[in-house]
Design an enzyme around this catalytic site. Sequence first.
Site, PDB file in Angstrom:
ATOM      1  N   ARG A   1     -66.772  50.533  51.410  1.00  0.00           N
ATOM      2  CA  ARG A   1     -67.056  50.577  52.815  1.00  0.00           C
ATOM      3  C   ARG A   1     -66.724  51.909  53.416  1.00  0.00           C
ATOM      4  O   ARG A   1     -67.482  52.494  54.299  1.00  0.00           O
ATOM      5  CB  ARG A   1     -66.247  49.531  53.719  1.00  0.00           C
ATOM      6  CG  ARG A   1     -66.517  49.268  55.187  1.00  0.00           C
ATOM      7  CD  ARG A   1     -66.123  48.210  55.500  1.00  0.00           C
ATOM      8  NE  ARG A   1     -64.625  48.104  55.741  1.00  0.00           N
ATOM      9  CZ  ARG A   1     -64.010  46.979  56.013  1.00  0.00           C
ATOM     10  NH1 ARG A   1     -64.332  45.724  56.602  1.00  0.00           N
ATOM     11  NH2 ARG A   1     -62.632  46.922  56.002  1.00  0.00           N
TER      12      ARG A   1
ATOM     13  N   GLU B   1     -68.090  41.017  67.939  1.00  0.00           N
ATOM     14  CA  GLU B   1     -66.700  40.769  67.170  1.00  0.00           C
ATOM     15  C   GLU B   1     -65.687  41.424  68.251  1.00  0.00           C
ATOM     16  O   GLU B   1     -65.968  41.305  69.246  1.00  0.00           O
ATOM     17  CB  GLU B   1     -66.701  41.596  66.063  1.00  0.00           C
ATOM     18  CG  GLU B   1     -66.842  42.964  66.311  1.00  0.00           C
ATOM     19  CD  GLU B   1     -66.500  44.040  64.800  1.00  0.00           C
ATOM     20  OE1 GLU B   1     -65.791  43.631  63.921  1.00  0.00           O
ATOM     21  OE2 GLU B   1     -67.215  45.003  64.976  1.00  0.00           O
TER      22      GLU B   1
ATOM     23  N   LYS C   1     -66.282  51.924  59.793  1.00  0.00           N
ATOM     24  CA  LYS C   1     -64.854  52.001  60.231  1.00  0.00           C
ATOM     25  C   LYS C   1     -64.195  53.490  60.737  1.00  0.00           C
ATOM     26  O   LYS C   1     -63.699  54.177  60.078  1.00  0.00           O
ATOM     27  CB  LYS C   1     -63.849  51.503  59.148  1.00  0.00           C
ATOM     28  CG  LYS C   1     -62.856  50.760  59.557  1.00  0.00           C
ATOM     29  CD  LYS C   1     -62.267  49.641  58.559  1.00  0.00           C
ATOM     30  CE  LYS C   1     -60.758  49.351  58.953  1.00  0.00           C
ATOM     31  NZ  LYS C   1     -60.741  48.495  60.291  1.00  0.00           N
TER      32      LYS C   1
END
Length: 340
Positions: free
Chosen positions: A81, A219, A183
């Site tokens: 990620r 989210e 992220k």
Amino acid sequence: MKKDIDWSNLGFGIVDTDYRYVSMYKDGKWDDGKLVTDNTVTIHESAGVLQYAQTCFEGMKAYETVDGRIVCFRPDLNAERMIDSAKRLEMPIFPKEKFLQAVMDTVKANMNSVPPYGTGASLYIRPYMFGSSAVIGVKPAQEYMFRVFTTPVGPYFKGGVKPLTIRISDFDRAAPNGTGHIKAGLNYAMSLHAIVDAHNQGFDENMYLDAATRTKVEETGGANFIFVTKDNTVVTPKSSSILPSITRRSLLYVAEHYLNLKVEEREVYVSELESFKECGLCGTAAVISPVGRIVDHGKEINLPSGMNEMGEITKKLYDTLRGIQMGTIPAPEGWLVEIK
Ligand code: PLP
Ligand code: COI
């Protein structure tokens, strides 16, 4: 010898540990990297990270298992990620093998800060990378720093597993073709006002909706959602602008293969929130934190699981995931990487 820390009463905060890992990217390549004790960073005043927020990070945990091993949960997925994040932010990738080695080395060096089995705490690991050389025009930096630090942590939400009250936010977290799926530090900077405002109004977290139509659940600021339907199907929102949570992906596997539950990854509409019987926030920090109430502009949606304890399915998911992480339930191949 473990450090003298009141492990069972840790919150989610910074407790400095002895070592951190640093690697520098210069002239098109990463150096060998090393462990250092200095917890400060000195960079140019016009570093890419300071001016244009060119930074991304990861979050993972190391645990002491029931049989005394120290393990890390699926760090290969964090490495992958972070590569995705770096690409989207025009940063050099930090190779997967180097990432895994850096994490192992940092945890090994801070073994005295890994909370003992049974305390409920764990060692939070924070790998991150940022543009460290000077820029003034809007462009990527030439030099980067990759670092890993650790801190022992307890529950992310005060009160541990007590159900949360969240609100549907009027602020958006991510644009349809933006950076919600990586992220990037910038995703968190722009959520700070929304979370402070939510706390001031008595809510624990924000439920963000899709920015384009504001009809679908995305989210929260630091976790994905899972819902449970009245017929015990585990449902999780599918969206290209949410972070692909490693906890959520693991929970779906657990639901299907350990608990024999039906799982669905699909669009979840605000209009169907009232039909769910359980809701939880899932992530490395949050583990699974149950939600008892969702407030939609004054209208309360009270989940049948209530405000006192976790819903039945949420609890089963939580216990199974924790059991896998703590070594009391056999883990799927490759999920636990042994550090000691
Ligand atoms: N969503 C956001 C915005 C997060 O910051 C996190 C935390 O990492 C998650 C979801 C959960 O992801 P993971 O389970 O990989 O920790
Ligand atoms: C995590 O769960 O690791 C997160 O990054 C969430 C939050 C602390 C930013």
